[in-house]
Design a protein around this motif. Structure first.
Motif, mmCIF file in Angstrom:
data_model
loop_
_atom_site.group_PDB
_atom_site.id
_atom_site.type_symbol
_atom_site.label_atom_id
_atom_site.label_comp_id
_atom_site.label_asym_id
_atom_site.label_seq_id
_atom_site.Cartn_x
_atom_site.Cartn_y
_atom_site.Cartn_z
ATOM 1 N N UNK A 184 0.854 -1.197 0.000
ATOM 2 C CA UNK A 184 0.000 0.000 0.000
ATOM 3 C C UNK A 184 0.888 1.244 0.000
ATOM 4 N N UNK A 185 1.921 1.249 0.847
ATOM 5 C CA UNK A 185 2.844 2.384 0.907
ATOM 6 C C UNK A 185 3.551 2.591 -0.431
ATOM 7 N N UNK A 186 3.958 1.491 -1.072
ATOM 8 C CA UNK A 186 4.589 1.590 -2.397
ATOM 9 C C UNK A 186 3.624 2.210 -3.408
ATOM 10 N N UNK A 187 2.353 1.840 -3.312
ATOM 11 C CA UNK A 187 1.345 2.360 -4.240
ATOM 12 C C UNK A 187 1.130 3.858 -4.026
ATOM 13 N N UNK A 188 1.056 4.278 -2.772
ATOM 14 C CA UNK A 188 0.916 5.718 -2.480
ATOM 15 C C UNK A 188 2.065 6.487 -3.097
ATOM 16 N N UNK A 189 3.279 6.014 -2.878
ATOM 17 C CA UNK A 189 4.468 6.689 -3.405
ATOM 18 C C UNK A 189 4.380 6.827 -4.921
ATOM 19 N N UNK A 190 3.976 5.753 -5.585
ATOM 20 C CA UNK A 190 3.898 5.773 -7.048
ATOM 21 C C UNK A 190 2.784 6.675 -7.556
#
Length: 214
Positions: free
Chosen positions: A180-186
C-alpha cells in the motif's frame, strides 16, 4: 515534492515516511500528535509537525503549510470506540481536506477501505468504519483538490511483493501494508491516478505498470 503525511506514526504511515525519506524525488514532513513521537522521527532526520486530527482545521493547515501534497493515512485503530472512528476516520479526514484547501495544497491522496463506495458490500462487523470512510471520501470528491482515493483490501504485515491489482471494483482480498505504501508513493506523480478512486489488492503486476491501467 514535499509530502505531508497524516498518520505518520501508523503502520502504513511509517512505511511511507521511510520510502519518502529515501526517495530522490520527494521530501517528507510527518504530522504527529505528540512531541515524544516527533523525537523518534527527528533522530532519523525526518521533519515533523505537531498537530491533532481532533484539533482545528487551522492547526492542521499551519502544520502542512509549504508542502506540495497531503497523504491521509491516519486511522483510529481497531481498539478504540466508535467515538474515535467519527473523530479521526471521518471528521479528522474532512478537516484535513479543508486544511489542504486552506493551505493551498492541491494534491491529496486518501487511504480508504475496499468497497467503501459500495454500501451493499460493507462488512456488518465494522459498518461504522465503512460509514466514516465513505463520507470522508465523499468530502474529498466534492472538494477542489486533485485527489486520489486508494481503497485497499485487508491489511497484512507481510514483506510484500511490489505487485498489485487495481480497478474501480474488486472482490474481497488482502494486501501487505508495505505494498500500500509503495502504491501511495507511485501515485504522487502518476497522472493516471489524478481525480481517480480505485480498489487495491495484491496481484501480479508491478505497481507502476498497474497504475497505468487506470
Amino acid at each position: 515534492m514535499k509530502v505531508f503525511v497524516v498518520g505518520a506514526n501508523g503502520q502504513i504511515g511509517k512505511l511511507l515516511v521511510e520510502f519518502l525519506k529515501e526517495s530522490a524525488d520527494h521530501n517528507v514532513r510527518a504530522m504527529l500528535r505528540k512531541q515524544e513521537q516527533a523525537k523518534e522521527f527527528e533522530t532519523k532526520g525526518i521533519e515533523t509537525a505537531i498537530a491533532s486530527l481532533e484539533g482545528s482545521v487551522e492547526d492542521i493547515a499551519s502544520a502542512a503549510k509549504g508542502c506540495d501534497a497531503v497523504v491521509f493515512a491516519a486511522g483510529s485503530g481497531g481498539q478504540t470506540g466508535l467515538d474515535k472512528t467519527l473523530l479521526v476516520d471521518l471528521d479528522g479526514a474532512v478537516k484535513t481536506v479543508e486544511a489542504a484547501e486552506q493551505a493551498g495544497i492541491d494534491r491529496f491522496i486518501m487511504i480508504s477501505a475496499l468497497q467503501a463506495h459500495n454500501r451493499e458490500n460493507w462488512s456488518e462487523t465494522i459498518k461504522p468504519y465503512y460509514v466514516a470512510k465513505h463520507y470522508a471520501d465523499r468530502a474529498l470528491l466534492q472538494s477542489s483538490l486533485n485527489y486520489t482515493i486508494i481503497r485497499p483490501g485487508g491489511l497484512l504485515n507481510e514483506q510484500g511483493t511490489g505487485k498489485i491489482m487495481v480497478a474501480e471494483n474488486l472482490g474481497s482480498g488482502t494486501i501487505p501494508r508495505i505494498d500500500v505504501a509503495r502504491t501511495i508513493l507511485a501515485c504522487l506523480n502518476e497522472e493516471r491516478t489524478f481525480k481517480k478512486s480505485f480498489d487495491l489488492l495484491s496481484g501480479d503486476t508491478e505497481v507502476a505498470e498497474a497504475l497505468k491501467s487506470l
